[in-house]
Design a protein around this motif. Sequence first.
Motif, PDB file in Angstrom:
ATOM      1  N   VAL A  34       0.186   7.396  11.234  1.00  0.00           N
ATOM      2  CA  VAL A  34      -0.225   6.061  10.801  1.00  0.00           C
ATOM      3  C   VAL A  34       0.900   5.440   9.971  1.00  0.00           C
ATOM      4  O   VAL A  34       1.372   6.044   9.013  1.00  0.00           O
ATOM      5  N   THR A  35       1.306   4.224  10.357  1.00  0.00           N
ATOM      6  CA  THR A  35       2.457   3.600   9.695  1.00  0.00           C
ATOM      7  C   THR A  35       2.131   2.286   8.992  1.00  0.00           C
ATOM      8  O   THR A  35       2.995   1.724   8.328  1.00  0.00           O
ATOM      9  N   THR A  36       0.899   1.789   9.141  1.00  0.00           N
ATOM     10  CA  THR A  36       0.532   0.545   8.463  1.00  0.00           C
ATOM     11  C   THR A  36      -0.825   0.708   7.798  1.00  0.00           C
ATOM     12  O   THR A  36      -1.636   1.546   8.207  1.00  0.00           O
ATOM     13  N   ASP A  37      -1.074  -0.125   6.795  1.00  0.00           N
ATOM     14  CA  ASP A  37      -2.368  -0.056   6.124  1.00  0.00           C
ATOM     15  C   ASP A  37      -3.494  -0.509   7.054  1.00  0.00           C
ATOM     16  O   ASP A  37      -4.606   0.006   6.989  1.00  0.00           O
ATOM     17  N   ASP A  38      -3.224  -1.440   7.978  1.00  0.00           N
ATOM     18  CA  ASP A  38      -4.243  -1.853   8.940  1.00  0.00           C
ATOM     19  C   ASP A  38      -4.619  -0.699   9.869  1.00  0.00           C
ATOM     20  O   ASP A  38      -5.793  -0.494  10.186  1.00  0.00           O
ATOM     21  N   ALA A  39      -3.618   0.052  10.319  1.00  0.00           N
ATOM     22  CA  ALA A  39      -3.878   1.201  11.183  1.00  0.00           C
ATOM     23  C   ALA A  39      -4.661   2.270  10.426  1.00  0.00           C
ATOM     24  O   ALA A  39      -5.543   2.919  10.988  1.00  0.00           O
ATOM     25  N   LEU A  40      -4.356   2.431   9.149  1.00  0.00           N
ATOM     26  CA  LEU A  40      -5.084   3.404   8.339  1.00  0.00           C
ATOM     27  C   LEU A  40      -6.536   2.973   8.169  1.00  0.00           C
ATOM     28  O   LEU A  40      -7.451   3.795   8.255  1.00  0.00           O
ATOM     29  N   VAL A  87       0.850  -1.184   0.000  1.00  0.00           N
ATOM     30  CA  VAL A  87       0.000   0.000   0.000  1.00  0.00           C
ATOM     31  C   VAL A  87       0.888   1.237   0.000  1.00  0.00           C
ATOM     32  O   VAL A  87       1.839   1.326   0.773  1.00  0.00           O
ATOM     33  N   ASP A  88       0.566   2.171  -0.869  1.00  0.00           N
ATOM     34  CA  ASP A  88       1.259   3.457  -0.901  1.00  0.00           C
ATOM     35  C   ASP A  88       0.631   4.324   0.200  1.00  0.00           C
ATOM     36  O   ASP A  88      -0.392   4.980  -0.013  1.00  0.00           O
ATOM     37  N   LEU A  89       1.215   4.282   1.402  1.00  0.00           N
ATOM     38  CA  LEU A  89       0.620   4.973   2.555  1.00  0.00           C
ATOM     39  C   LEU A  89       0.463   6.474   2.370  1.00  0.00           C
ATOM     40  O   LEU A  89      -0.582   7.021   2.740  1.00  0.00           O
TER      41      LEU A  89
END
Length: 92
Positions: free
Chosen positions: A75-81, A11-13
């Motif tokens: 936010v550092t992960t796609d799950d956190a996002l 994922v492009d965060l």
Amino acid sequence: MARRCRSAIAVDLPLARTQRLAELRTERNQRLDASDKARLQAMDDNDGPRIAQLRLYRQALRDLPATAQTQLDTVTTDDALDAWSPTWPLAP
């Protein structure tokens, strides 16, 4: 957006954060539009306390993207996002 990376999808965060902020602004604008009607009604009724409440609510809505940007930057992960959601001000 996502791009193929070996067998997983990366994922492009930064882009995902930008998209979440754009979604927030769209929702925020809808809430501002809805509160416009209440504000106009309060002004027509000369309801000073209601006008003051709506003024504070609308300012909180206008401030929300800056607050959200600060939160999204952490936010550092796609799950956190995926799990992140803004704290919306309560309409009076």
